[in-house]
Enzyme design. Sequence first.
Site, short mmCIF file in Angstrom:
data_model
loop_
_atom_site.label_atom_id
_atom_site.label_comp_id
_atom_site.label_asym_id
_atom_site.label_seq_id
_atom_site.Cartn_x
_atom_site.Cartn_y
_atom_site.Cartn_z
N ASP A 269 -23.11 23.93 -11.33
CA ASP A 269 -23.09 23.88 -10.00
C ASP A 269 -23.86 24.44 -8.85
OD1 ASP A 269 -21.20 23.53 -10.50
OD2 ASP A 269 -20.50 21.83 -8.99
N ASP B 192 -69.80 -1.93 -9.43
CA ASP B 192 -70.69 -2.11 -9.02
C ASP B 192 -71.52 -1.96 -9.22
OD1 ASP B 192 -69.53 -4.88 -8.85
OD2 ASP B 192 -69.35 -4.94 -7.36
N TRP C 152 -64.70 2.08 -3.67
CA TRP C 152 -65.54 0.97 -4.75
C TRP C 152 -66.98 1.82 -4.42
CZ3 TRP C 152 -70.08 -0.94 -2.04
CH2 TRP C 152 -71.12 -1.55 -3.19
N TRP D 26 -64.29 -12.18 -15.25
CA TRP D 26 -62.94 -12.86 -14.17
C TRP D 26 -62.99 -11.63 -13.12
CZ3 TRP D 26 -58.60 -16.58 -15.35
CH2 TRP D 26 -58.00 -16.64 -14.26
N ASP D 27 -63.76 -12.47 -11.43
CA ASP D 27 -63.32 -11.01 -10.64
C ASP D 27 -62.40 -11.34 -10.31
OD1 ASP D 27 -64.56 -9.39 -8.65
OD2 ASP D 27 -66.67 -10.68 -9.29
N MET D 28 -62.72 -10.55 -9.04
CA MET D 28 -60.91 -10.12 -7.76
C MET D 28 -61.74 -9.44 -6.64
SD MET D 28 -57.71 -9.36 -7.46
CE MET D 28 -56.25 -9.23 -5.95
N ASP E 263 -73.45 -15.35 -13.28
CA ASP E 263 -72.76 -15.14 -12.69
C ASP E 263 -72.35 -16.20 -11.43
OD1 ASP E 263 -71.48 -12.99 -11.18
OD2 ASP E 263 -71.52 -11.71 -12.40
N ASP E 264 -72.10 -15.34 -10.46
CA ASP E 264 -71.92 -15.99 -9.59
C ASP E 264 -72.89 -17.09 -8.91
OD1 ASP E 264 -70.64 -16.71 -6.65
OD2 ASP E 264 -70.22 -14.09 -5.98
N ARG F 43 -64.98 -9.84 2.36
CA ARG F 43 -65.96 -10.77 1.81
C ARG F 43 -66.02 -12.17 2.49
NH1 ARG F 43 -68.16 -11.56 -4.24
NH2 ARG F 43 -70.68 -11.05 -3.73
C1 DGJ Z 1 -68.51 -8.66 -7.67
C2 DGJ Z 1 -68.96 -8.02 -8.90
O1 DGJ Z 1 -68.32 -6.71 -8.75
C3 DGJ Z 1 -70.25 -8.08 -9.32
O2 DGJ Z 1 -70.97 -7.83 -10.43
C4 DGJ Z 1 -70.87 -9.58 -9.50
O3 DGJ Z 1 -70.04 -10.67 -10.13
C5 DGJ Z 1 -70.33 -10.28 -7.90
N1 DGJ Z 1 -68.66 -10.41 -7.37
C6 DGJ Z 1 -70.67 -11.76 -7.45
O4 DGJ Z 1 -69.94 -12.14 -6.53
#
Ligand code: DGJ
Length: 726
Positions: free
Chosen positions: A71, A540, A190, A469-471, A358-359, A435
């Site tokens: 030390d 995206d 993004w 499965w989106d977020m 999709d959506d 969003r």
């Molecule tokens: C975000 C995704 O990255 C897209 O590919 C699409 O699924 C949209 N959401 C739909 O709201």
Amino acid sequence: MQLPSAVLLAASALPLVAQVRYLPERKLWVLQTPHTSYILGVNEQNEIQNLYWGKKLPRDADLAPAHTARDYAFESPEGMTNEEYPGWGGMRYTEPCLKVTLSDGVRDLVLKYASHRTAGDMLEIRLKDIRYELYVTLRYELYPGSDVLRKQTVIENRTGASLVVESAQSGVWYVPSGGGYRLSYLTGRWGGETQLTREPVQPGRKVLESRRGNTSHQANPWFALDYQGAASEEHGKVWCGALGWSGNWKLTVEQTPNQQVRVTGGYNDFDFGYLLKPGEMLETPSFYGSFTDQGFGEASRILHAFEREHLLPDRRQPHPRPVLYNSWEATTFHVNEAGQKELAAKAARIGVELFVMDDGWFGKRNDDHAGLGDWYVNPQKFPNGLGDLIRYVNGLGMKFGLWVEPEMVNPDSDLYRQHPDWAIHFPGRPRTEGRHQLILNLARNDVKEHIFSVVDKLLTENHIEFLKWDMNRHFTEPGWPEVPAAEQKRIWVKYVTNVYEIIDRLRAGHPGLEIESCSGGGGRVDPEILRRVDQVWTSDNTEAFDRLRIQEGFGFAYTPKVMMDWVTDVPNMNGRSTTLKYRFLVAMMGSLGIGANLNHWSSEDFALAAKMVAYYKEIRHSVQEGRLYRLFSPREGELTANEYVSTDGKQAVLFAFLHSQQFLRPAPTIYLRGLEESGVYRLKALDDKLVDRVETVSGAYLMNHGLNLRLGGDYDSTSVLMERAE
Ligand code: DGJ
């Protein structure tokens, strides 16, 4: 003496064995992967020291026991040695692995060796504070045939009173002592995820992190260190790590005043404050590490193989990712039965195997202002429910997949009107919308059960074989008013473990179900989500030239098998246009999907698409399961070129893209890699761009003479298939 061949065979098989050994006389643990060693020891102070991580040290006799350092006035012995899991206590100033406040206000934690056990490829070392009944178990796991090592810890409160964990890291990786390291890491945004950045490691700390509640687009929990910035794609020492956590994470890359580079990783300690009640345990995320002396290319290939063989849901029975069609860019929210059937019929014509709606199919979802939370089929758009469409899609020989975003709620939804308290919020404070949506507090048991049952019902009532499965937003105002204030910060951990639990239960209840992890593109990609999803949405941004950079960065950390890439229409996102062939070739370097509006395609487009899909099916085992060689980087010049070699070595495929040509310069010679020098390969060029008039050539020719391609103008592209003939 000549050894009998059986002995030689056994000896050559040895390097593949991963093993954990304890050398009791020297108090050392030797963790050995096929090509690396990781060595720990207990020193005279009963502290666990990290002694080595690098190329395999095969001779035990070389290894000396751990010992305490001298030390100095301003440096403690602990600060001078590489403590494997330092608590914040005593004279320690580097990034700690664990920091706590005990019930009596004590904030000093000194962890010493208590016991250990080894079992197969696992090692567990138990540490204990010098006074309090606070235990930490360090877990290590090795994997047969892999150079990846997993670290994870379990923190256990047996003090009889609650304590607050202020920082809980999974561990720290040390590289050999000295300055001059270079850090590679992935950041972005993004629409521009996984951009590779490289910079020298400097004295001090560099923090890579997410404070957003999920893995994030802005940074990905992967790093690589190479010595003196000298490693290339094929040569040099590279230490690599990746943290498996789809919530707030943190990597601290640090060069200490003693010229020691170390990388600590685990839960982000920002707003952490995790209340650990008496008897409770907290498990930290898995932190994976690997070493190679064969450059960044091999570092990536080690991770790719590890992910495929030890993480992905199909690891025991790998199967190819299907060619997918997704309706999003074609229809956005304007889906209906007739329109989807029309697209499905066209998708089937070009060889699509999985059709994903999709959506827009549920609740009052006509744009992004309403509907999230109301997971019933919209009766105007689908008067017959989903059944007719699914049967139609199946009848065309395709599987049916569906987009969901179960973690979210629009304030304009029946669910929110019934349960406004279910959204994450602080009472009396604004609820910031992203969003036009809020996040449901999945940390709550009732909300978790609701989400599970809604998705479970959808899957039970319909023949859905795939979920996207989106977020689509990150956390704000992370309140959890239903639990006492002292417990609210547990939301950061509980939310994520409950997402994992829901997905695990859905998969268990619906065998055969496959899932794509999406978070507005590549916002939720990390080794832990890969344990429960089959693929991820990369970005995206589907514009093919931008994609070259995004995909390159992605491939440093993650296998092309999970990298979902769509062919879409032009001009796209940034206004750029490229040919349909170029877009296909870019998308074929991962898991191929098509996201274009097929109603706008000409018969020539369909013919080309059918040809490209057929070509992809011929090569996809090499792309998805094979070995990736990055030959020319889109970061560095006018050409991008990648090569994929199948695991059995029988096939290789080259993709090449010219960004733009100036001054009539020919494209540079491309030297192939990873082939058998003496093997003979039959070449099949996708088009007439192969300058070399050769049909069958040796591996030596391909790797030393190389191939010359006739690429010109802006955004030209081609591919060459090499099949082993002899
Ligand atoms: C975000 C995704 O990255 C897209 O590919 C699409 O699924 C949209 N959401 C739909 O709201």
